[in-house]
Design an enzyme around this catalytic site. Structure first.
Site, PDB file in Angstrom:
ATOM      1  CB  SER A 145      -0.831   0.138   1.204  1.00 40.38           C
ATOM      2  OG  SER A 145      -1.583   1.326   1.362  1.00 40.38           O
ATOM      3  CE1 TYR A 162      -4.185  -2.064   4.120  1.00 39.83           C
ATOM      4  CE2 TYR A 162      -3.451   0.344   4.173  1.00 39.83           C
ATOM      5  CZ  TYR A 162      -4.078  -1.015   3.443  1.00 39.83           C
ATOM      6  OH  TYR A 162      -4.031  -0.954   1.960  1.00 39.83           O
TER       7      TYR A 162
END
Length: 258
Positions: A145, A162
């Protein structure tokens, strides 16, 4: 150069293939000539993607698999090998985005992020890499990401587990790349920015206020559209990227450069 992007005769495994990036990329693999093994927990969704791939004349199988469970992964990869005989491409796409900061999130949510986003890549790769080593060929693409390298700019995006799990994906990618290059295996990662998906369409994309702020801060002045990641993944999955190793390619409209 055109032939370098041809995936005819290749077999691609896609985790998290039931929707979003996984489903889009699985179809793109088929468009470029590959047969595709679709792995995810939701069998009914996989069958929809399978039918779409078969409609353009490529072979596809839908295999129910929980990437956090070693037995499930081992059986799924064996099913792929029993069906196709080999695996050329692995897209480690399965992932979760759990919201919360270290001051508020539970240990269970923290573990959920790492179990899916990092352990999942480890387990699937564990059972795919050995046959790639034996054949002297393999293309592995891990989905990280943009938030592996930049912090979230919005309160709605506070996702410390995350951020850290996707940073771990980048570290794992580099380690795998360094170890397996001598076997003819390339291992790279992509870092998507904000894209519309099943996970975001019912939350972030329904907030006009959030989207207005996001578009103001992003040089492209918009989120990514479905399919705009596929070109980068195809490049990293074909022979055009034969000397690209251990890299993270960020696809975010320039959001991470400002």
């Amino acid at each position: 150069m055109e032939n370098m992007f041809n995936l005819a005769g290749k077999v691609a495994v896609v985790t998290g293939a039931s929707s979003g990036i996984g489903a889009d990329t699985a179809f793109a693999y088929a468009q470029y000539g590959a047969d595709v093994a679709l792995l995810a927990r939701r069998a009914e969704k996989l069958n929809e993607v399978k039918a779409k791939i078969e409609a353009i004349g490529r072979r596809a199988i839908a295999v129910q698999c929980d990437v956090t469970d070693e037995t499930s992964v081992k059986e799924a990869i064996q099913t792929v090998l029993d069906t196709f005989g080999h695996i050329d491409i692995l897209l480690n796409n399965a992932g979760v985005a759990v919201r919360g900061g270290v001051d508020s999130m539970s240990v269970e949510d923290w573990d959920k992020s790492f179990d899916t986003n990092v352990k999942g890549i480890f387990l699937v790769s564990k059972y795919v890499v050995p046959q790639m080593q034996e054949r002297g060929y393999g293309k592995i693409v891990n989905v990280a990401s943009v938030n592996a390298v930049v912090a979230d700019k919005f309160d709605v995006f506070i996702r410390h587990s995350y951020n850290s799990s996707k940073a771990a994906v980048v570290g794992l990618t580099k380690g795998m790349a360094a170890s397996y290059a001598k076997y003819g295996i390339t291992v790279n990662a992509i870092g998507p920015g904000l894209f519309e998906s099943e996970m975001t369409s019912e939350t972030l994309f329904k907030s006009e206020e959030f989207l207005a702020k996001y578009n103001t801060l992003n040089p492209a002045e918009r989120p990514g559209r479905r399919g705009e990641l596929s070109g980068t993944v195809i490049y990293l999955s074909c022979d055009a990227s034969s000397y690209v190793q251990g890299q993270l390619i960020i696809v975010d409209g320039g959001g991470s450069i400002v």
